[in-house]
Motif scaffolding. Structure first.
Motif, mmCIF file in Angstrom:
data_model
loop_
_atom_site.group_PDB
_atom_site.id
_atom_site.type_symbol
_atom_site.label_atom_id
_atom_site.label_comp_id
_atom_site.label_asym_id
_atom_site.label_seq_id
_atom_site.Cartn_x
_atom_site.Cartn_y
_atom_site.Cartn_z
ATOM 1 N N ARG A 1 48.341 120.928 83.706
ATOM 2 C CA ARG A 1 48.602 121.891 82.536
ATOM 3 C C ARG A 1 49.171 123.314 83.213
ATOM 4 N NH1 ARG A 1 44.726 125.434 79.882
ATOM 5 N NH2 ARG A 1 43.468 124.802 81.782
ATOM 6 N N ILE A 2 50.172 124.122 82.923
ATOM 7 C CA ILE A 2 50.788 125.092 83.635
ATOM 8 C C ILE A 2 50.390 126.205 82.614
ATOM 9 C CG2 ILE A 2 52.745 126.275 83.966
ATOM 10 C CD1 ILE A 2 53.885 123.613 85.164
ATOM 11 N N LYS A 3 49.908 127.406 83.250
ATOM 12 C CA LYS A 3 49.393 128.464 82.332
ATOM 13 C C LYS A 3 50.206 129.614 83.102
ATOM 14 C CE LYS A 3 46.520 128.847 80.192
ATOM 15 N NZ LYS A 3 46.335 129.280 78.642
ATOM 16 N N MET B 1 45.363 124.352 91.300
ATOM 17 C CA MET B 1 46.465 124.674 92.098
ATOM 18 C C MET B 1 46.156 126.430 92.226
ATOM 19 S SD MET B 1 49.720 122.838 92.463
ATOM 20 C CE MET B 1 50.287 123.662 93.566
ATOM 21 N N TYR B 2 45.896 127.062 91.064
ATOM 22 C CA TYR B 2 45.722 128.457 91.094
ATOM 23 C C TYR B 2 44.589 128.943 91.996
ATOM 24 C CZ TYR B 2 45.353 133.454 89.725
ATOM 25 O OH TYR B 2 45.002 134.729 89.483
ATOM 26 N N ARG B 3 43.458 128.162 91.767
ATOM 27 C CA ARG B 3 42.128 128.445 92.254
ATOM 28 C C ARG B 3 42.103 128.143 93.875
ATOM 29 N NH1 ARG B 3 39.609 125.434 88.496
ATOM 30 N NH2 ARG B 3 39.945 126.429 86.457
ATOM 31 N N GLY C 1 52.275 130.446 86.296
ATOM 32 C CA GLY C 1 52.846 129.311 86.312
ATOM 33 C C GLY C 1 52.353 128.130 87.086
ATOM 34 N N LEU C 2 51.150 128.148 87.460
ATOM 35 C CA LEU C 2 50.565 127.146 88.336
ATOM 36 C C LEU C 2 49.427 126.612 87.225
ATOM 37 C CD1 LEU C 2 49.734 129.196 91.636
ATOM 38 C CD2 LEU C 2 51.316 127.260 91.195
#
Length: 59
Positions: free
Chosen positions: A39-41, A51-53, A46-47
């Motif tokens: 799920r892209i936020k 992936m962001y964490r 946009g990650l």
């Protein structure tokens, strides 16, 4: 958690019909994987959340 369960209810349960408890469990597992990994936020550049964490921190 309330936000997640609200999204799970509106995006998953209302759109699907399950023939068995095992099918429901498998569907929930797939949805949780999607929610955490794919799920892209926009708030997360946009990650997806995982992936962001896990991206290297910037100085």
């Amino acid at each position: 958690m309330e936000s997640f369960f609200g999204t799970l209810n509106s995006a998953f349960f209302c759109a699907n019909c399950f023939e068995s408890l095992d099918a429901l469990k498998a569907g929930i597992r797939q949805y949780i994987h999607y929610y955490n990994h794919k799920r892209i936020k926009l708030k997360l550049n946009g990650l997806g959340p995982v992936m962001y964490r896990t991206q290297p921190s910037r100085p």
